[in-house]
Design an enzyme around this catalytic site. Structure first.
Site, PDB file in Angstrom:
ATOM      1  N   HIS A  61     -16.765  33.655 -24.518  1.00 59.79           N
ATOM      2  CA  HIS A  61     -16.817  34.775 -25.458  1.00 59.79           C
ATOM      3  C   HIS A  61     -15.781  34.650 -26.569  1.00 59.79           C
ATOM      4  O   HIS A  61     -14.745  34.026 -26.394  1.00 59.79           O
ATOM      5  CB  HIS A  61     -16.562  36.092 -24.716  1.00 59.79           C
ATOM      6  CG  HIS A  61     -17.472  36.315 -23.566  1.00 59.79           C
ATOM      7  ND1 HIS A  61     -17.035  36.839 -22.376  1.00 59.79           N
ATOM      8  CD2 HIS A  61     -18.801  36.084 -23.394  1.00 59.79           C
ATOM      9  CE1 HIS A  61     -18.046  36.936 -21.526  1.00 59.79           C
ATOM     10  NE2 HIS A  61     -19.130  36.469 -22.123  1.00 59.79           N
ATOM     11  N   LYS A  71      -5.765  36.157 -27.217  1.00 55.84           N
ATOM     12  CA  LYS A  71      -5.654  36.675 -25.852  1.00 55.84           C
ATOM     13  C   LYS A  71      -4.525  35.971 -25.119  1.00 55.84           C
ATOM     14  O   LYS A  71      -4.294  34.780 -25.305  1.00 55.84           O
ATOM     15  CB  LYS A  71      -6.957  36.446 -25.076  1.00 55.84           C
ATOM     16  CG  LYS A  71      -8.137  37.203 -25.632  1.00 55.84           C
ATOM     17  CD  LYS A  71      -9.400  36.886 -24.858  1.00 55.84           C
ATOM     18  CE  LYS A  71     -10.585  37.646 -25.445  1.00 55.84           C
ATOM     19  NZ  LYS A  71     -11.835  37.273 -24.783  1.00 55.84           N
ATOM     20  N   TYR A 131      -5.773  40.366 -19.056  1.00 53.75           N
ATOM     21  CA  TYR A 131      -5.549  39.773 -20.364  1.00 53.75           C
ATOM     22  C   TYR A 131      -5.192  40.804 -21.403  1.00 53.75           C
ATOM     23  O   TYR A 131      -5.665  41.923 -21.392  1.00 53.75           O
ATOM     24  CB  TYR A 131      -6.712  38.901 -20.823  1.00 53.75           C
ATOM     25  CG  TYR A 131      -8.084  39.515 -20.805  1.00 53.75           C
ATOM     26  CD1 TYR A 131      -8.707  39.880 -21.993  1.00 53.75           C
ATOM     27  CD2 TYR A 131      -8.782  39.696 -19.619  1.00 53.75           C
ATOM     28  CE1 TYR A 131      -9.981  40.405 -21.998  1.00 53.75           C
ATOM     29  CE2 TYR A 131     -10.060  40.215 -19.609  1.00 53.75           C
ATOM     30  CZ  TYR A 131     -10.648  40.572 -20.803  1.00 53.75           C
ATOM     31  OH  TYR A 131     -11.922  41.106 -20.802  1.00 53.75           O
ATOM     32  N   ASP A 169     -24.764  36.339 -20.259  1.00 47.85           N
ATOM     33  CA  ASP A 169     -24.094  35.045 -20.413  1.00 47.85           C
ATOM     34  C   ASP A 169     -25.026  33.864 -20.162  1.00 47.85           C
ATOM     35  O   ASP A 169     -24.734  32.747 -20.573  1.00 47.85           O
ATOM     36  CB  ASP A 169     -22.878  34.951 -19.481  1.00 47.85           C
ATOM     37  CG  ASP A 169     -21.670  35.711 -20.012  1.00 47.85           C
ATOM     38  OD1 ASP A 169     -21.691  36.154 -21.168  1.00 47.85           O
ATOM     39  OD2 ASP A 169     -20.690  35.852 -19.245  1.00 47.85           O
TER      40      ASP A 169
END
Length: 186
Positions: A61, A71, A131, A169
């Site tokens: 992603h 991130k 995250y 996904d």
């Protein structure tokens, strides 16, 4: 905090200094001052957490500008293979990736700058994954590429039959067909 460079500029592994004795351990999992001094100037605005079972693969992603995200990821419990893929078309490392084992025991973190796709797969029975993001999630800027794109050559370290992905996904485009950063470098 010890910073380990990877083959992709800007993607770094962070190892905290751990203080342990018979009672357990202590470490500073994040310091804005130290992060700015040793990695880069960024301000994280959102923390996320996911819990996943063995074989779950989330990714690959990314967020497109103007809502691109950096991130800082880590595993609290369990073991994952965490992957960052350079998706900046004008980058000399376009299409290359870094894969790092993050565990609740090694306390490593991976910093993934803007311009990279991100994903992970769980190798343990279960993993608790956290995250930090430096921009808020914006669904209209959501993007993704196929985790099993042969051009990427990612070794997820699991048999394909053990990998569990969401329906969403399962249908992402190959890197060559994805809407990407088109020369916007971060």
């Amino acid at each position: 905090m010890h910073v380990i460079e990877t083959d992709l500029q800007g993607v770094v592994i962070l190892e905290p200094q751990i203080f342990g004795d018979h009672r357990g351990y202590f470490f500073e999992s994040f310091s804005q001052r130290e992060f700015a001094e040793k990695v880069c100037e960024t301000v994280f605005v959102q923390d996320n957490e996911s819990k996943s079972s063995y074989g779950v693969l989330r990714g690959l992603h990314y967020q497109l500008p103007p809502h691109a995200q950096s991130k800082l990821v880590r595993v609290i419990r369990g073991t994952v293979i965490d992957v960052a893929v350079d998706i900046r078309r004008e980058s000399p490392t376009f299409g290359r990736h870094v894969a790092v084992e993050l565990t609740g025991e090694n306390h490593r973190q991976l910093f993934i700058p803007r311009g990279f796709a991100h994903g992970f797969v769980v190798l343990s029975d279960e993993a608790l994954f956290q995250y930090k993001c430096d921009n808020f999630y914006a669904p209209q800027c959501e993007g993704a590429i196929a985790y099993d794109d042969p051009a990427l050559g990612i070794d997820w370290r699991l048999p394909a039959s053990d990998i569990v992905v969401s329906e969403k996904d399962r249908h992402h485009p190959l890197l060559r067909d994805a809407v990407l950063f088109n020369g916007v470098l971060y």
